[in-house]
Design an enzyme around this catalytic site. Structure first.
Site, PDB file in Angstrom:
ATOM      1  N   LYS A  14      36.713  37.555  48.992  1.00 51.08           N
ATOM      2  CA  LYS A  14      36.199  36.187  48.814  1.00 51.08           C
ATOM      3  C   LYS A  14      35.735  35.611  50.157  1.00 51.08           C
ATOM      4  O   LYS A  14      34.655  35.034  50.259  1.00 51.08           O
ATOM      5  CB  LYS A  14      37.283  35.270  48.202  1.00 51.08           C
ATOM      6  N   ARG A  89      43.456  27.665  41.955  1.00 48.04           N
ATOM      7  CA  ARG A  89      44.325  28.830  41.784  1.00 48.04           C
ATOM      8  C   ARG A  89      45.294  28.661  40.635  1.00 48.04           C
ATOM      9  O   ARG A  89      46.065  29.575  40.344  1.00 48.04           O
ATOM     10  CB  ARG A  89      45.147  29.013  43.045  1.00 48.04           C
ATOM     11  N   ARG A 129      43.142  44.491  57.511  1.00 47.91           N
ATOM     12  CA  ARG A 129      42.320  43.311  57.825  1.00 47.91           C
ATOM     13  C   ARG A 129      42.666  42.745  59.203  1.00 47.91           C
ATOM     14  O   ARG A 129      43.813  42.655  59.590  1.00 47.91           O
ATOM     15  CB  ARG A 129      42.549  42.221  56.787  1.00 47.91           C
ATOM     16  N   ARG A 162      46.960  38.563  60.043  1.00 47.25           N
ATOM     17  CA  ARG A 162      47.615  37.424  59.403  1.00 47.25           C
ATOM     18  C   ARG A 162      49.088  37.709  59.120  1.00 47.25           C
ATOM     19  O   ARG A 162      49.448  38.829  58.773  1.00 47.25           O
ATOM     20  CB  ARG A 162      46.888  37.107  58.079  1.00 47.25           C
ATOM     21  N   ARG A 173      52.069  38.194  46.711  1.00 43.03           N
ATOM     22  CA  ARG A 173      50.819  37.434  46.473  1.00 43.03           C
ATOM     23  C   ARG A 173      50.087  37.982  45.239  1.00 43.03           C
ATOM     24  O   ARG A 173      49.515  37.217  44.460  1.00 43.03           O
ATOM     25  CB  ARG A 173      49.928  37.498  47.717  1.00 43.03           C
TER      26      ARG A 173
HETATM   27  P1  AP5 Z   1      38.708  39.135  52.620  1.00 45.11           P
HETATM   28  O1  AP5 Z   1      37.274  38.790  52.505  1.00 45.11           O
HETATM   29  O2  AP5 Z   1      39.471  38.582  53.774  1.00 45.11           O
HETATM   30  O3  AP5 Z   1      39.462  38.876  51.230  1.00 45.11           O
HETATM   31  P2  AP5 Z   1      39.889  37.522  50.520  1.00 45.11           P
HETATM   32  O4  AP5 Z   1      39.606  37.695  49.074  1.00 45.11           O
HETATM   33  O5  AP5 Z   1      39.294  36.342  51.223  1.00 45.11           O
HETATM   34  O6  AP5 Z   1      41.460  37.640  50.766  1.00 45.11           O
HETATM   35  P3  AP5 Z   1      42.552  36.581  51.204  1.00 45.11           P
HETATM   36  O7  AP5 Z   1      43.772  37.396  51.581  1.00 45.11           O
HETATM   37  O8  AP5 Z   1      42.048  35.638  52.233  1.00 45.11           O
HETATM   38  O9  AP5 Z   1      42.793  35.870  49.882  1.00 45.11           O
HETATM   39  P4  AP5 Z   1      43.970  35.044  49.477  1.00 45.11           P
HETATM   40  O10 AP5 Z   1      43.384  34.393  48.299  1.00 45.11           O
HETATM   41  O11 AP5 Z   1      45.257  35.758  49.262  1.00 45.11           O
HETATM   42  O12 AP5 Z   1      44.294  34.180  50.779  1.00 45.11           O
HETATM   43  P5  AP5 Z   1      44.066  32.665  51.150  1.00 45.11           P
HETATM   44  O13 AP5 Z   1      43.776  32.601  52.580  1.00 45.11           O
HETATM   45  O14 AP5 Z   1      43.127  32.016  50.193  1.00 45.11           O
HETATM   46  O15 AP5 Z   1      38.810  40.747  52.632  1.00 45.11           O
HETATM   47  C1  AP5 Z   1      40.054  41.401  52.813  1.00 45.11           C
HETATM   48  C2  AP5 Z   1      39.850  42.644  53.683  1.00 45.11           C
HETATM   49  O16 AP5 Z   1      39.060  43.604  52.987  1.00 45.11           O
HETATM   50  C3  AP5 Z   1      39.108  42.361  55.001  1.00 45.11           C
HETATM   51  O17 AP5 Z   1      39.647  43.189  56.004  1.00 45.11           O
HETATM   52  C4  AP5 Z   1      37.646  42.753  54.688  1.00 45.11           C
HETATM   53  O18 AP5 Z   1      36.944  43.182  55.850  1.00 45.11           O
HETATM   54  C5  AP5 Z   1      37.842  43.874  53.688  1.00 45.11           C
HETATM   55  N1  AP5 Z   1      36.778  43.903  52.697  1.00 45.11           N
HETATM   56  C6  AP5 Z   1      36.180  42.847  52.096  1.00 45.11           C
HETATM   57  N2  AP5 Z   1      35.269  43.241  51.199  1.00 45.11           N
HETATM   58  C7  AP5 Z   1      35.314  44.616  51.213  1.00 45.11           C
HETATM   59  C8  AP5 Z   1      34.621  45.617  50.498  1.00 45.11           C
HETATM   60  N3  AP5 Z   1      33.681  45.287  49.574  1.00 45.11           N
HETATM   61  N4  AP5 Z   1      34.914  46.916  50.761  1.00 45.11           N
HETATM   62  C9  AP5 Z   1      35.863  47.258  51.691  1.00 45.11           C
HETATM   63  N5  AP5 Z   1      36.544  46.335  52.403  1.00 45.11           N
HETATM   64  C10 AP5 Z   1      36.282  45.025  52.177  1.00 45.11           C
HETATM   65  O19 AP5 Z   1      45.509  32.043  50.851  1.00 45.11           O
HETATM   66  C11 AP5 Z   1      46.635  32.343  51.657  1.00 45.11           C
HETATM   67  C12 AP5 Z   1      47.831  31.539  51.167  1.00 45.11           C
HETATM   68  O20 AP5 Z   1      47.555  30.120  51.270  1.00 45.11           O
HETATM   69  C13 AP5 Z   1      48.222  31.728  49.692  1.00 45.11           C
HETATM   70  O21 AP5 Z   1      49.066  32.853  49.527  1.00 45.11           O
HETATM   71  C14 AP5 Z   1      48.923  30.391  49.386  1.00 45.11           C
HETATM   72  O22 AP5 Z   1      50.238  30.375  49.903  1.00 45.11           O
HETATM   73  C15 AP5 Z   1      48.097  29.384  50.172  1.00 45.11           C
HETATM   74  N6  AP5 Z   1      46.990  28.801  49.373  1.00 45.11           N
HETATM   75  C16 AP5 Z   1      45.656  28.943  49.618  1.00 45.11           C
HETATM   76  N7  AP5 Z   1      44.937  28.313  48.681  1.00 45.11           N
HETATM   77  C17 AP5 Z   1      45.836  27.759  47.819  1.00 45.11           C
HETATM   78  C18 AP5 Z   1      45.699  27.004  46.622  1.00 45.11           C
HETATM   79  N8  AP5 Z   1      44.487  26.690  46.124  1.00 45.11           N
HETATM   80  N9  AP5 Z   1      46.821  26.635  45.996  1.00 45.11           N
HETATM   81  C19 AP5 Z   1      48.043  26.931  46.480  1.00 45.11           C
HETATM   82  N10 AP5 Z   1      48.245  27.654  47.596  1.00 45.11           N
HETATM   83  C20 AP5 Z   1      47.151  28.066  48.260  1.00 45.11           C
END
Ligand code: AP5
Length: 216
Positions: A14, A89, A129, A162, A173
């Protein structure tokens, strides 16, 4: 105007895809994860509260997140369009988003894009990552390495891992995703704006698919 919601499990890509869209379409990326990590970094009250949940792989309470997004969407830079990366979410967050778009902002979502990646691939993606400590750009040691080891291609800052990208937390997660977030695919599936995309392909290929949907 393009107003996107990105759905998908942790590590689906994402953030990677949102970054590309943000630069090419000149719309703002709103990552609730990035907002929370910045709050943790600055040691604010929000950061102290959020850290407890994030370290355990749990969701931060709905009322906290909804308040953050509501304030963020009212800022001027969202007027050209936005990408919501990591929000909503839960069903409660999706309903609150519908309400704020309709009653506070008088705008509509244009695309809900769900990136599909099986759990088996997620662990490798997230343990490999690295993210930029300054601009947040995402890299992968194997699939998307920076040009210079450990240095961001975009802003030249150091890359970091991270805290929640440890195997045990990643598994939690993923469990939370399946229990609380995946049902949003059903919530949006009849909206006429819902697109599922295979996120297992190369990032450039995934992006081309998204771009074709956004420019249709
Ligand atoms: P990346 O693009 O970083 O993936 P992502 O989907 O953004 O993953 P996140 O871990 O950021 O998602 P998340 O939803 O768990 O975390 P968030 O920060 O929102 O890609 C991942 C890796 O793969 C990278 O190394 C990339 O280079 C590689 N990659 C990408 N595409 C690829 C491909 N096509 N092929 C190969 N490799 C690839 O949330 C973190 C925490 O915050 C949550 O756990 C929660 O505690 C809190 N939080 C955030 N939002 C909320 C909410 N709305 N409500 C409640 N709590 C929340």
């Amino acid at each position: 105007m393009i107003n996107i919601v990105f759905l998908g499990p942790p590590g689906a890509g994402k953030g990677t895809q949102s970054n590309k869209i943000e630069h090419e379409f000149n719309i703002v990326q709103i990552s609730t994860g990035d907002i929370l990590r910045n709050a943790v970094k600055t040691g604010s009250e929000l950061g102290k509260l959020a850290k407890k949940y994030m370290d355990e792989g749990k969701l931060v309470p709905d009322d906290v997140i909804i308040g953050i997004v509501k304030a963020r969407l009212q800022q001027d830079d969202c007027k050209n369009g936005f990408i919501l990366d990591g929000f909503p979410r839960t069903i409660a967050q999706a309903e609150a988003l519908d309400d704020m778009l309709k009653n506070d902002l008088n705008i509509e979502l244009t695309h809900i894009i769900a990136l599909e990646v099986p759990d088996e691939l997620i662990l490798e993606r997230l343990t490999g990552r690295r993210s930029c400590s300054k601009c947040g750009a995402a890299y992968h040691l194997k699939y998307n390495p920076p040009k210079v080891d450990n240095i961001c291609d975009i802003c030249g800052s150091n890359l970091v891992q991270r805290d929640d990208d440890k195997e045990e937390t990643i598994n939690k997660r993923l469990k939370v995703y399946h229990e609380q977030t995946e049902q949003l695919k059903t919530y949006y599936s009849n909206s006429g704006k819902y697109y599922e995309i295979d996120g297992t392909k190369h990032p450039d290929e995934v992006y081309e698919k998204i771009k074709s949907i956004l420019t249709k």
